[in-house]
Design a protein around this motif. Structure first.
Motif, PDB file in Angstrom:
ATOM      1  N   HIS A 191       7.933  -0.505 -82.761  1.00 46.84           N
ATOM      2  CA  HIS A 191       8.884  -0.675 -81.670  1.00 46.84           C
ATOM      3  C   HIS A 191       8.341  -1.687 -80.677  1.00 46.84           C
ATOM      4  O   HIS A 191       7.160  -2.047 -80.689  1.00 46.84           O
ATOM      5  CB  HIS A 191       9.192   0.662 -80.980  1.00 46.84           C
ATOM      6  N   SER A 192       9.209  -2.141 -79.795  1.00 49.65           N
ATOM      7  CA  SER A 192       8.802  -3.071 -78.736  1.00 49.65           C
ATOM      8  C   SER A 192       7.933  -2.329 -77.729  1.00 49.65           C
ATOM      9  O   SER A 192       8.061  -1.126 -77.534  1.00 49.65           O
ATOM     10  CB  SER A 192      10.041  -3.647 -78.057  1.00 49.65           C
ATOM     11  N   HIS A 193       7.035  -3.092 -77.037  1.00 45.73           N
ATOM     12  CA  HIS A 193       6.082  -2.409 -76.157  1.00 45.73           C
ATOM     13  C   HIS A 193       5.607  -3.317 -75.038  1.00 45.73           C
ATOM     14  O   HIS A 193       4.435  -3.288 -74.660  1.00 45.73           O
ATOM     15  CB  HIS A 193       4.881  -1.926 -76.977  1.00 45.73           C
ATOM     16  N   PHE A 194       6.519  -4.131 -74.467  1.00 48.74           N
ATOM     17  CA  PHE A 194       6.111  -4.939 -73.324  1.00 48.74           C
ATOM     18  C   PHE A 194       6.254  -4.100 -72.060  1.00 48.74           C
ATOM     19  O   PHE A 194       7.332  -3.557 -71.774  1.00 48.74           O
ATOM     20  CB  PHE A 194       6.946  -6.215 -73.211  1.00 48.74           C
ATOM     21  N   HIS A 195       5.165  -4.007 -71.285  1.00 48.13           N
ATOM     22  CA  HIS A 195       5.164  -3.167 -70.091  1.00 48.13           C
ATOM     23  C   HIS A 195       6.213  -3.645 -69.093  1.00 48.13           C
ATOM     24  O   HIS A 195       6.155  -4.775 -68.598  1.00 48.13           O
ATOM     25  CB  HIS A 195       3.780  -3.186 -69.445  1.00 48.13           C
ATOM     26  N   GLY A 196       7.166  -2.778 -68.791  1.00 45.02           N
ATOM     27  CA  GLY A 196       8.262  -3.111 -67.895  1.00 45.02           C
ATOM     28  C   GLY A 196       9.612  -3.074 -68.562  1.00 45.02           C
ATOM     29  O   GLY A 196      10.635  -2.854 -67.903  1.00 45.02           O
ATOM     30  N   SER A 197       9.640  -3.286 -69.891  1.00 43.95           N
ATOM     31  CA  SER A 197      10.912  -3.292 -70.619  1.00 43.95           C
ATOM     32  C   SER A 197      10.898  -2.397 -71.855  1.00 43.95           C
ATOM     33  O   SER A 197      11.881  -2.357 -72.600  1.00 43.95           O
ATOM     34  CB  SER A 197      11.272  -4.719 -71.049  1.00 43.95           C
ATOM     35  N   VAL A 435       8.184   6.760 -55.774  1.00 44.37           N
ATOM     36  CA  VAL A 435       7.877   7.696 -56.852  1.00 44.37           C
ATOM     37  C   VAL A 435       6.631   7.176 -57.549  1.00 44.37           C
ATOM     38  O   VAL A 435       6.574   6.016 -57.972  1.00 44.37           O
ATOM     39  CB  VAL A 435       9.037   7.823 -57.855  1.00 44.37           C
ATOM     40  N   ASN A 436       5.620   8.023 -57.646  1.00 40.53           N
ATOM     41  CA  ASN A 436       4.347   7.630 -58.258  1.00 40.53           C
ATOM     42  C   ASN A 436       4.273   8.139 -59.692  1.00 40.53           C
ATOM     43  O   ASN A 436       4.415   9.338 -59.946  1.00 40.53           O
ATOM     44  CB  ASN A 436       3.178   8.205 -57.461  1.00 40.53           C
ATOM     45  N   PHE A 437       4.050   7.221 -60.626  1.00 37.47           N
ATOM     46  CA  PHE A 437       3.819   7.546 -62.031  1.00 37.47           C
ATOM     47  C   PHE A 437       2.365   7.171 -62.318  1.00 37.47           C
ATOM     48  O   PHE A 437       2.034   5.981 -62.387  1.00 37.47           O
ATOM     49  CB  PHE A 437       4.755   6.754 -62.933  1.00 37.47           C
ATOM     50  N   ASP A 438       1.495   8.170 -62.487  1.00 33.48           N
ATOM     51  CA  ASP A 438       0.081   7.818 -62.540  1.00 33.48           C
ATOM     52  C   ASP A 438      -0.676   8.619 -63.580  1.00 33.48           C
ATOM     53  O   ASP A 438      -0.208   9.629 -64.106  1.00 33.48           O
ATOM     54  CB  ASP A 438      -0.567   7.993 -61.164  1.00 33.48           C
ATOM     55  N   ILE A 439      -1.868   8.143 -63.874  1.00 28.52           N
ATOM     56  CA  ILE A 439      -2.864   8.834 -64.705  1.00 28.52           C
ATOM     57  C   ILE A 439      -4.137   8.910 -63.885  1.00 28.52           C
ATOM     58  O   ILE A 439      -4.621   7.889 -63.377  1.00 28.52           O
ATOM     59  CB  ILE A 439      -3.104   8.095 -66.024  1.00 28.52           C
ATOM     60  N   ASN A 440      -4.628  10.113 -63.705  1.00 27.64           N
ATOM     61  CA  ASN A 440      -5.817  10.337 -62.881  1.00 27.64           C
ATOM     62  C   ASN A 440      -5.648   9.747 -61.484  1.00 27.64           C
ATOM     63  O   ASN A 440      -6.584   9.196 -60.895  1.00 27.64           O
ATOM     64  CB  ASN A 440      -7.071   9.767 -63.547  1.00 27.64           C
ATOM     65  N   GLY A 441      -4.433   9.861 -60.960  1.00 32.11           N
ATOM     66  CA  GLY A 441      -4.152   9.427 -59.593  1.00 32.11           C
ATOM     67  C   GLY A 441      -3.936   7.940 -59.417  1.00 32.11           C
ATOM     68  O   GLY A 441      -3.726   7.490 -58.295  1.00 32.11           O
ATOM     69  N   ASP A 531       6.597   2.459 -68.351  1.00 27.94           N
ATOM     70  CA  ASP A 531       6.991   1.204 -67.703  1.00 27.94           C
ATOM     71  C   ASP A 531       6.732   1.215 -66.204  1.00 27.94           C
ATOM     72  O   ASP A 531       6.556   0.160 -65.593  1.00 27.94           O
ATOM     73  CB  ASP A 531       8.484   0.942 -67.939  1.00 27.94           C
ATOM     74  N   GLN A 532       6.723   2.406 -65.620  1.00 19.69           N
ATOM     75  CA  GLN A 532       6.573   2.505 -64.159  1.00 19.69           C
ATOM     76  C   GLN A 532       5.170   2.904 -63.726  1.00 19.69           C
ATOM     77  O   GLN A 532       4.951   3.270 -62.574  1.00 19.69           O
ATOM     78  CB  GLN A 532       7.618   3.479 -63.613  1.00 19.69           C
ATOM     79  N   GLY A 533       4.212   2.849 -64.660  1.00 15.31           N
ATOM     80  CA  GLY A 533       2.819   3.000 -64.247  1.00 15.31           C
ATOM     81  C   GLY A 533       2.027   4.079 -64.931  1.00 15.31           C
ATOM     82  O   GLY A 533       0.808   4.166 -64.724  1.00 15.31           O
ATOM     83  N   MET A 534       2.653   4.940 -65.751  1.00 13.47           N
ATOM     84  CA  MET A 534       1.923   6.042 -66.390  1.00 13.47           C
ATOM     85  C   MET A 534       1.286   5.535 -67.685  1.00 13.47           C
ATOM     86  O   MET A 534       1.609   5.955 -68.796  1.00 13.47           O
ATOM     87  CB  MET A 534       2.861   7.228 -66.644  1.00 13.47           C
ATOM     88  N   MET A 535       0.365   4.607 -67.509  1.00  7.41           N
ATOM     89  CA  MET A 535      -0.309   3.940 -68.625  1.00  7.41           C
ATOM     90  C   MET A 535      -1.698   3.533 -68.168  1.00  7.41           C
ATOM     91  O   MET A 535      -1.937   3.321 -66.977  1.00  7.41           O
ATOM     92  CB  MET A 535       0.496   2.718 -69.078  1.00  7.41           C
TER      93      MET A 535
END
Length: 556
Positions: A191-197, A435-441, A531-535
């Protein structure tokens, strides 16, 4: 209306409607002006009697020859029809589902990817890179393959831009992915995997099956079985038949839209089997929004039929797991064998439904009640045949040869921790300013988590403070070992690459970093969260080497 569906009695439909009834009534939503609604694209329950029932179709297939799969895939707008709605969505080759790519261990994938989408008008900037953007920029990820993440291989940091102007040439991007000589045979996908889309493109249908043929396929009982590939998609589109922003991917929008899960672009296709026949079904959850609880039920009495699982996330099991229900979360795969039951005296046929059973809010992916769906109809008829299931010793021999060796306790030399967080400011999330999408803050910022080649570590996975109760963890390149309860309610250790992590239920897995250095990502597989930061960026190094963060721009 199709004749096969006319056989279903009012009583049977009533029973199934009760089984599949939504757990929670969805709130009323504002309807668009009639002038904005394309006929057939309204938000309403899709009539599966009208639009379902056509014969099951596998996606078109491209197979490697002499160790090489060479093909061209074009990213472009495709014009198709879903349940009476004329949709115009980003696609692979203009279809609702990409072609199946079929390869073997040691093969090379040579793909010429052409990006024929219109010029990008919303590119990434350092300020907004964790906001949805770059809807016409793409790249290519082979979800499940143990391959290099660098260069022209499975590199999700590449930026494959579209045309520079509407009348210009479509840029072409070479992709070359080499599989190791020993690689597990099983069901993977791309699948496609460009961050943001990523979420917008995958929700449009930009996904396809990637089958690695292996030892399971050569077992006599499986080689004799007909194969069905199920690319399960939650294709999102608005009342115009389009998907051009993330408003239509917001939480609860899938439930409110009442769209139907499709299989290879089809709505409730019909599968035919003979009594005693065994078929090999390959399930791929290529959606982003809702979990799927697979059950196979008799139409007449709703009795469950066993789903005999032989592989998970593209890696063989060493025994047959016979389930009443199989959980599929976004990114999950499951290979199962299904056997048609014998007909009773005087019966000409039996009918089953493959269903997605409903979920209560506490068990759902998004924390809201999920309605059930009928996914496919199965008709068992004709002369009986005597086909067998493989035995555990056959399956164990395949796993021993192809799967990674078990990670032993004495190998573990460190630990990693992942905590998913999704919070609103202010906390009530009614009208958040942020809205915060995060990993380990931390939201995605390009800082890598450094890992060492050949090392094995324990990973602790948690969902912390979050307005939704669960997040599917996915990591590229190297799978991990996970212990689950089997259908006999006893612990069993399997290999996975994607795992649902729920609040108040930490998961502990083990991973070994083999064969490949390089830079890749881990993330939540609710893809709009990614896409919104949980990466997070992951970098695997030789102990003697240190490299810096690799840029995302395409090497010229």
């Amino acid at each position: 209306m199709l004749k096969n569906w006319q056989k279903i009695s009012f009583l049977i439909l009533t029973v199934l409607a009760f089984i599949l009834h939504p757990i929670l009534c969805q709130p009323a939503i504002a309807q668009p002006a009639l002038s904005d609604v394309k006929p057939g694209c309204e938000k309403k329950v899709i009539d599966i009697q009208e639009y379902g029932g056509l014969p099951f179709q596998n996606p078109e297939e491209i197979k490697s020859q002499n160790g090489l799969l060479e093909t061209t895939i074009e990213v472009k707008y495709g014009e198709n029809k879903i349940a009476g709605c004329d949709v115009k969505l980003r696609s692979y080759n203009g279809k609702l589902v990409g072609p199946t790519l079929r390869i073997q261990s040691g093969d090379t994938l040579n793909i010429n990817l052409i990006n024929s989408l219109p010029p990008e008008t919303n590119p990434s900037t350092p300020v907004n890179h964790n906001k949805p953007h770059a809807f016409n920029i793409t790249n290519f990820h082979t979800h499940g393959l143990h391959v290099s993440p660098d260069g022209n291989s499975d590199n999700v940091l590449r930026e494959m831009a579209p045309k520079k102007d509407l009348n210009g040439n479509s840029p072409e991007y070479p992709i070359e992915i080499k599989l190791p000589e020993i690689h597990p045979g099983g069901t993977d996908w791309y699948h496609s995997h460009f961050h943001g889309s990523t979420a917008l493109q995958v929700s449009s249908g930009m996904a396809g099956a990637l089958i690695v043929e292996g030892g399971l396929d050569r077992l006599p009982e499986i080689a004799a079985a007909k194969e069905k590939i199920f690319v399960l998609q939650q294709i999102a589109y608005n009342e115009k038949g389009e998907l051009e922003n993330y408003d239509d991917l917001k939480p609860n929008k899938w439930q409110q839209s009442q769209r139907q899960i499709t299989i290879n672009g089809q709505i409730v296709p019909t599968i035919e089997m003979q009594p005693g026949e065994v078929q090999h079904w390959r399930f791929i959850h290529a959606g982003i929004r809702e979990g799927i609880n697979l059950e196979l039920r008799h139409v007449d009495d709703s009795r469950r039929i066993k789903l005999h699982e032989i592989a998970v996330d593209g890696i063989p099991l060493d025994h047959l797991d016979s389930w009443d229900r199989i959980e599929l979360e976004p990114g999950y795969r499951s290979d199962v064998l299904v056997k048609g039951e014998p007909l009773h005296e005087g019966q000409e046929s039996q009918e089953y439904f493959l269903i997605d059973s409903p979920s209560i809010p506490e068990k759902s992916l998004m924390g809201v009640g999920e309605a059930g769906h009928i996914l496919a109809k199965i008709v068992v008829k004709g002369s009986p045949v005597n086909m067998e299931l493989p035995n555990d010793s056959e399956l164990a021999a395949v796993k021993m040869k192809e799967a990674p060796a078990d990670i032993l306790a004495e190998e573990i030399s460190g630990s990693q921790k992942i905590v998913f967080g999704l919070t609103c400011i202010p906390e009530n999330c009614q009208q958040p300013t942020k809205v915060n999408f995060d990993i380990n803050g931390k939201e995605f910022n390009g800082e890598p988590r450094n890992l060492t080649l050949t090392k094995a570590e324990e990973w602790i996975l948690e969902t912390g403070k979050s307005v939704v109760p669960s997040h599917p963890f996915h990591i590229h390149v190297n799978p991990f070992q996970y212990t689950r309860l089997g259908p006999d309610n006893k612990p069993e250790t399997i290999w996975r690459d994607t795992l649902l992590v729920s609040q108040n239920r930490p998961e502990i897995v083990k991973s070994r970093y083999t064969d490949f250095t390089g830079t890749f990502v881990l993330h939540c597989h609710i893809l709009d969260h990614e896409d919104q930061g949980m990466m997070e960026l992951v970098q695997i190094l030789d102990e003697s080497k240190k490299i810096t963060f690799l840029p995302t721009e395409e090497n010229k």
